[in-house]
Scaffold this active site. Structure first.
Site, short mmCIF file in Angstrom:
data_model
loop_
_atom_site.label_atom_id
_atom_site.label_comp_id
_atom_site.label_asym_id
_atom_site.label_seq_id
_atom_site.Cartn_x
_atom_site.Cartn_y
_atom_site.Cartn_z
N GLU A 253 0.89 -1.18 0.00
CA GLU A 253 0.00 0.00 0.00
C GLU A 253 0.92 1.21 0.00
O GLU A 253 1.51 1.55 1.03
CB GLU A 253 -0.88 -0.01 1.26
N CYS A 287 -2.16 8.98 2.53
CA CYS A 287 -1.85 8.44 1.21
C CYS A 287 -2.86 8.88 0.17
O CYS A 287 -2.53 9.24 -0.94
CB CYS A 287 -1.77 6.92 1.27
P1 NAD Z 1 8.64 4.61 4.48
O1 NAD Z 1 8.59 3.82 3.22
O2 NAD Z 1 9.81 5.48 4.71
O3 NAD Z 1 8.58 3.67 5.76
C1 NAD Z 1 7.50 2.78 6.00
C2 NAD Z 1 7.95 1.64 6.89
O4 NAD Z 1 8.93 0.86 6.20
C3 NAD Z 1 8.61 2.06 8.20
O5 NAD Z 1 8.18 1.17 9.22
C4 NAD Z 1 10.09 1.87 7.91
O6 NAD Z 1 10.87 1.64 9.07
C5 NAD Z 1 10.07 0.64 7.02
N1 NAD Z 1 11.23 0.48 6.13
C6 NAD Z 1 12.13 1.41 5.73
N2 NAD Z 1 13.03 0.86 4.90
C7 NAD Z 1 12.69 -0.45 4.75
C8 NAD Z 1 13.21 -1.53 3.98
N3 NAD Z 1 14.26 -1.39 3.19
N4 NAD Z 1 12.57 -2.71 4.05
C9 NAD Z 1 11.45 -2.88 4.81
N5 NAD Z 1 10.92 -1.89 5.56
C10 NAD Z 1 11.53 -0.69 5.53
O7 NAD Z 1 7.25 5.41 4.49
P2 NAD Z 1 6.80 6.54 5.51
O8 NAD Z 1 7.58 7.77 5.16
O9 NAD Z 1 6.81 5.98 6.87
O10 NAD Z 1 5.26 6.74 5.10
C11 NAD Z 1 4.81 7.68 4.18
C12 NAD Z 1 4.44 7.01 2.87
O11 NAD Z 1 3.48 5.97 3.09
C13 NAD Z 1 3.77 7.96 1.91
O12 NAD Z 1 4.30 7.77 0.62
C14 NAD Z 1 2.32 7.53 1.94
O13 NAD Z 1 1.58 7.87 0.80
C15 NAD Z 1 2.44 6.07 2.13
N6 NAD Z 1 1.19 5.50 2.66
C16 NAD Z 1 0.43 4.68 1.86
C17 NAD Z 1 -0.79 4.19 2.31
C18 NAD Z 1 -1.68 3.31 1.46
O14 NAD Z 1 -2.60 2.68 2.01
N7 NAD Z 1 -1.49 3.23 0.16
C19 NAD Z 1 -1.23 4.53 3.59
C20 NAD Z 1 -0.43 5.36 4.37
C21 NAD Z 1 0.79 5.83 3.89
#
Ligand code: NAD
Length: 483
Positions: A253, A287
């Site tokens: 997502e 998002c």
């Molecule tokens: P992010 O991708 O930086 O981090 C998300 C999670 O992934 C965190 O828990 C982080 O620690 C972990 N992570 C980081 N690197 C990783 C790796 N290499 N492997 C596995 N996990 C890893 O995202 P964010 O900045 O926390 O969130 C914001 C983003 O999330 C925005 O782009 C937003 O649109 C998106 N989002 C999408 C939805 C949806 O339902 N489509 C909902 C909410 C947020």
């Protein structure tokens, strides 16, 4: 700007624990948790290392045979208890969520209420086997069986709701789980783990806080069968590549750059509050927030004026202050990115209808900002800004609006607004997205699949479609003739 309140806000709190195999435990290290309204560390969370991850995965695997053998009805009862616990603790959890995430306290309560109701909704969706053939010669059916251990990785914008969705999907369908919240917002998820400790059999739910590397270890771990990842597109691609090593099932997502197309027949004053809410709630850190508004030239000026009127009503401040409608940006990295986008938008010669300046405080505050006369190729149009700055763009021809709305690698959701819902629906159906709304935006339900097209994701959450992505279809093909 509203005054920050709550004297105890900076008191350092350390009473958070990992949940592994039904035990509350410390981690290999710790995370500093910052209150974005002050920019100061207000709590420490334990951080798991590889040893804790291995223990959590082993516990989840041990719990699997007993949990997966239970009936759906039985598991529904557990999830109802979980929803009850979220409601009973709604106020305390909301305060914690506001302190770590920044959102206004009312929105924090809404997030928890929503997590509870969506959880109950999902746990009522029937998952049945499919009978393909049943005649004198043969019976062929498809049954759905749990995948195993689900690893759930969540972002910082809605930590409780975005953990509850995948967690309930996994548990209801007979999987056990290891949940990892964002290092920016680990506390409310850890607290929920603690609250659920005595509700579920040991090992069914494990909660590990940790840095990004913990997420990566989860995607590589041979004991995890499925990854549910909610986060950015860039990380989503890394998750997919890493999960390929063990061919884990994945649900991604990811981010969006949602367009709202406003047709020539709307009442701008009626539409503006709804559009503004969809763009600015949680300071735009959603998002599926409206991230680009395309307005027909006929109603363009009136809509801009009505949006500016809305912007004036949204008080910026500490989320714990009852007057606040727009809390701080959740973290420094995201705040700096928004300031960069703001500067880039200024340099590109855009006109600011509202905002444009940044309050000088230690908190990560950002005024609600509306811009127009924007170059379609500028960052504010092309990128997911994920903050309270939204461009309002003019169009003359609906075909042109559709082309511009679809001219992106994102494809999460979008909306079309009109007095004529059928006309709007025909246009909305041509948006290249996972969800196309008419006269609404950001509406989801437990029985409606949600997820992204294009680079906004892979797979769906909610509904039978989402639940089945935590299950493997197994064909049972019986030749009835005796040998
Ligand atoms: P992010 O991708 O930086 O981090 C998300 C999670 O992934 C965190 O828990 C982080 O620690 C972990 N992570 C980081 N690197 C990783 C790796 N290499 N492997 C596995 N996990 C890893 O995202 P964010 O900045 O926390 O969130 C914001 C983003 O999330 C925005 O782009 C937003 O649109 C998106 N989002 C999408 C939805 C949806 O339902 N489509 C909902 C909410 C947020």
């Amino acid at each position: 700007m509203a005054q920050a309140q709550a004297a105890s806000q900076n008191d350092l709190r350390n009473d958070f624990a990992l949940l592994i195999d039904g035990e509350l435990t410390v981690g290999a290290g710790h995370l500093d948790v910052i209150n974005p309204a002050t920019g100061k560390v207000f709590a420490h969370a334990p951080a798991a290392g590889r040893v804790e991850l291995d223990r959590a995965v082993a516990a989840a695997r041990r719990a699997l045979p007993e949990w997966s053998a239970r009936s759906f009805e039985d598991r529904t009862q557990f999830i109802k208890r979980m929803a009850g616990i979220l409601r009973t603790n709604q106020d305390a959890l909301a305060e914690l969520l506001t302190r770590e995430q920044g959102k206004p306290i009312g929105q924090a309560k809404d997030e928890i209420g929503r997590a509870a109701s969506q959880s109950e909704g999902m746990a009522q969706i029937p998952i049945t086997s499919e009978l393909i053939t049943d005649d004198a010669e043969r019976r062929i059916e498809v049954r759905y069986v749990p995948l195993g251990v689900a690893g759930i990785i969540t972002p910082w914008n809605a930590p409780i709701n975005l953990a509850a969705g995948p967690l309930v999907s996994a548990l209801y369908t007979g999987n056990t789980a290891v949940v990892k919240p964002s290092p920016y917002t680990p506390l409310s998820t850890l607290k929920i783990g603690e609250l659920l400790r005595d509700v579920f059999p040991r090992g069914v739910i494990n909660v590990l806080a940790g840095g990004d590397e913990l997420g990566q270890w989860m995607t590589e771990h041979p004991g995890i069968d499925k990854i549910s990842f909610t986060g950015s597109v860039a990380t989503g691609k890394k998750v997919m590549a890493s999960a390929a090593g063990t061919l884990k099932r994945i649900t991604l997502e990811l981010g969006g750059n949602d367009a709202a197309i406003v047709l020539d027949d709307v009442d701008p004053k009626a539409v503006a509050p709804k559009l503004f809410f969809a763009g600015f709630v949680n300071s735009g850190q959603v998002c599926m927030a409206v991230k680009r508004i395309y307005a027909h030239e006929k109603i363009y000026d009136a809509l801009c004026a009505a949006l500016v009127e809305e912007a004036r009503k949204w008080t910026v401040g500490d989320g714990l202050d009852a007057a606040t409608k727009l809390g701080p940006i959740q973290n420094r990295m995201q705040y700096d990115k928004l300031v960069d986008i703001l500067d880039d938008t200024k340099r590109s010669g855009a006109r600011f209808l509202a905002g444009g300046d940044v309050p000088q405080t230690s908190g990560y505050f950002f005024n609600p900002t509306l811009v127009t006369d924007v170059d379609e190729k500028s960052r504010i149009v092309r990128e997911e800004q994920f903050g309270p700055i939204v461009p309002v763009l003019k169009f003359t021809d609906v075909e042109d609006a559709l082309r511009r709305a679809n001219d992106t690698r994102y494809g999460l959701s979008g909306s079309v607004w009109s007095r004529d819902p059928e006309r709007a629906a025909a246009i909305a159906a041509r948006l290249e997205v996972g969800t196309a709304w008419v006269n609404q935006h950001r509406t989801t339900a437990a029985n409606v699949p949600f997820g992204g097209a294009k680079e906004s994701g892979m797979g769906r959450t909610y509904a039978a479609m989402g639940l089945k992505s935590y299950m493997e279809p197994r064909v049972i093909s019986v030749l009835k003739q005796p040998l």
